[in-house]
Design an enzyme around this catalytic site. Structure first.
Site, short mmCIF file in Angstrom:
data_model
loop_
_atom_site.label_atom_id
_atom_site.label_comp_id
_atom_site.label_asym_id
_atom_site.label_seq_id
_atom_site.Cartn_x
_atom_site.Cartn_y
_atom_site.Cartn_z
N ASN A 9 0.87 -1.19 0.00
CA ASN A 9 0.00 0.00 0.00
C ASN A 9 0.90 1.23 0.00
O ASN A 9 1.50 1.56 1.02
CB ASN A 9 -0.89 -0.04 1.25
CG ASN A 9 -1.76 1.20 1.38
OD1 ASN A 9 -1.82 2.02 0.47
ND2 ASN A 9 -2.43 1.33 2.51
N TRP A 10 0.98 1.87 -1.15
CA TRP A 10 1.91 3.01 -1.29
C TRP A 10 1.37 4.29 -0.67
O TRP A 10 2.07 5.30 -0.62
CB TRP A 10 2.24 3.23 -2.78
CG TRP A 10 2.98 2.09 -3.42
CD1 TRP A 10 3.41 0.94 -2.80
CD2 TRP A 10 3.37 1.97 -4.80
NE1 TRP A 10 4.05 0.12 -3.71
CE2 TRP A 10 4.03 0.73 -4.95
CE3 TRP A 10 3.23 2.79 -5.92
CZ2 TRP A 10 4.55 0.29 -6.16
CZ3 TRP A 10 3.74 2.35 -7.14
CH2 TRP A 10 4.40 1.12 -7.26
N LYS A 11 0.12 4.27 -0.24
CA LYS A 11 -0.51 5.44 0.39
C LYS A 11 -0.29 6.68 -0.48
O LYS A 11 -0.29 6.59 -1.71
CB LYS A 11 -0.02 5.60 1.82
CG LYS A 11 -0.25 4.31 2.64
CD LYS A 11 -0.05 4.46 4.12
CE LYS A 11 -0.27 3.12 4.80
NZ LYS A 11 -0.14 3.16 6.26
N HIS A 98 -9.67 0.83 5.31
CA HIS A 98 -8.36 1.08 5.92
C HIS A 98 -8.52 1.99 7.14
O HIS A 98 -9.32 2.94 7.11
CB HIS A 98 -7.40 1.72 4.90
CG HIS A 98 -5.98 1.69 5.38
ND1 HIS A 98 -5.51 2.59 6.31
CD2 HIS A 98 -4.96 0.84 5.12
CE1 HIS A 98 -4.24 2.30 6.58
NE2 HIS A 98 -3.88 1.24 5.87
N GLU A 100 -6.83 4.35 8.31
CA GLU A 100 -6.61 5.79 8.08
C GLU A 100 -7.89 6.43 7.54
O GLU A 100 -8.22 7.57 7.89
CB GLU A 100 -5.42 5.99 7.13
CG GLU A 100 -4.11 5.72 7.86
CD GLU A 100 -2.95 5.27 6.98
OE1 GLU A 100 -3.05 5.36 5.74
OE2 GLU A 100 -1.95 4.81 7.55
N GLU A 170 -5.10 -5.17 10.70
CA GLU A 170 -4.09 -4.13 10.90
C GLU A 170 -4.38 -3.41 12.21
O GLU A 170 -5.23 -2.49 12.23
CB GLU A 170 -4.11 -3.12 9.76
CG GLU A 170 -3.77 -3.68 8.41
CD GLU A 170 -3.26 -2.60 7.45
OE1 GLU A 170 -2.12 -2.72 6.99
OE2 GLU A 170 -4.00 -1.64 7.17
N GLY A 176 2.23 2.25 10.79
CA GLY A 176 3.12 3.40 10.62
C GLY A 176 3.84 3.83 11.88
O GLY A 176 4.41 4.91 11.94
N SER A 211 3.53 -2.15 10.32
CA SER A 211 4.99 -2.12 10.47
C SER A 211 5.66 -3.45 10.12
O SER A 211 6.64 -3.85 10.75
CB SER A 211 5.37 -1.67 11.89
OG SER A 211 4.85 -0.38 12.15
N GLY A 232 2.91 -1.16 4.35
CA GLY A 232 2.91 0.26 3.99
C GLY A 232 4.31 0.74 3.70
O GLY A 232 4.86 0.54 2.60
N GLY A 233 4.93 1.38 4.69
CA GLY A 233 6.24 2.02 4.51
C GLY A 233 7.28 1.15 3.81
O GLY A 233 7.97 1.60 2.89
#
Ligand code: 13P
Length: 250
Positions: A9-11, A98, A100, A170, A176, A211, A232-233
């Site tokens: 997930n490149w957000k 998600h 977020e 998640e 994150g 993470s 993610g990251g």
């Protein structure tokens, strides 16, 4: 065939140039000659980079997904993107729910359920994201919160349809933050989800996110009810993401 999924997930990161560069690096490594077809890699670029990324991975074994989808099929919804439009761009999957978006766009479980149905009706495979906050975990409400988020979608879409999708656990406190659920904590929730889905959900891919990195992925993926990762990251760096992907046992 049962599939394990590795999802990036490149957000809201990158430019068209960096998105295509990342997609190209992944595509060079992840193709039908080199990978086990029981593990599917999916990347979720920002919408504006979707068609460029789709072109970059076209000859690889990588699929494309959307980070969000409208609950409506068409109309005067400024700024929204329908499931049909995403299919038209080459998308196969869509994230719904998600954390977020639940937190920052006030997406309720009912809206998430509508998005799930809209995605599935258009032929997308939804990846339903669920998870508890730190406060909810400290109050011993983790399984109750997660099962409630899933129940809202089952109520709207039906159990069989939820089982045809994928579910990503998640924990909000691990997204994150650099904090990861321990393999035991994650497995406990995954096994509760598997039990909630029952017989119909035996082959539903259950992903862990929060993470994930190459240094902690092997232990997580070794758990019996963890069938891949939502990253993610660490998915923004090709070598790291490929290293994580290769730790998944199909
Ligand atoms: P991080 O891997 O950066 O914690 O993000 C997880 C996530 O939200 C994937 O959807």
């Amino acid at each position: 065939m049962f599939k394990s999924l590795i999802v990036g997930n490149w957000k809201m990161h990158g430019t068209a140039e960096t998105a295509v560069k990342l997609a190209t690096q992944l595509a060079e490594d992840w193709n039908a000659d080199t990978v086990d077809s029981a593990v599917e890699m999916i990347v979720f670029p920002p919408f504006v980079h979707m068609s460029a990324v789709a072109a970059a991975v076209a000859k690889s074994a990588i699929s494309i997904g959307a980070q969000n989808v409208s609950e409506y099929s068409a109309g005067a919804y400024t700024g929204e993107t329908s499931a049909e439009m995403l299919v038209d761009q080459g998308c196969k999957y869509a994230l719904v729910g998600h954390s977020e978006r639940r937190a920052m766009q006030n997406e309720s479980s009912e809206i998430v359920a509508e998005k799930f149905v809209a995605a599935q009706n258009a032929g997308l495979i939804p990846i339903l994201c669920v998870g508890e906050t730190l406060q909810q975990r400290q109050d011993n409400q983790t399984v109750e919160v997660v099962s409630g988020q899933i129940a809202a979608v089952i109520e709207r879409a039906g159990l069989q349809n939820v089982c045809r999708a994928a579910i990503a656990y998640e924990p909000v406190w691990a997204v994150g933050t650099g904090e990861t659920a321990s393999p035991e904590q994650a497995q406990q929730v995954h096994s509760a989800i598997r039990a909630q889905l029952g017989e119909a959900g035996i082959s539903t891919p259950l992903l862990y996110g929060g993470s994930v990195k190459a240094a902690n992925a092997a232990e997580l993926f070794a758990q019996p009810d963890i069938n891949g990762g939502l990253v993610g990251g660490a998915s923004l760096e090709a070598v790291e993401f490929l290293n994580i992907a290769k730790l998944i046992e199909a």
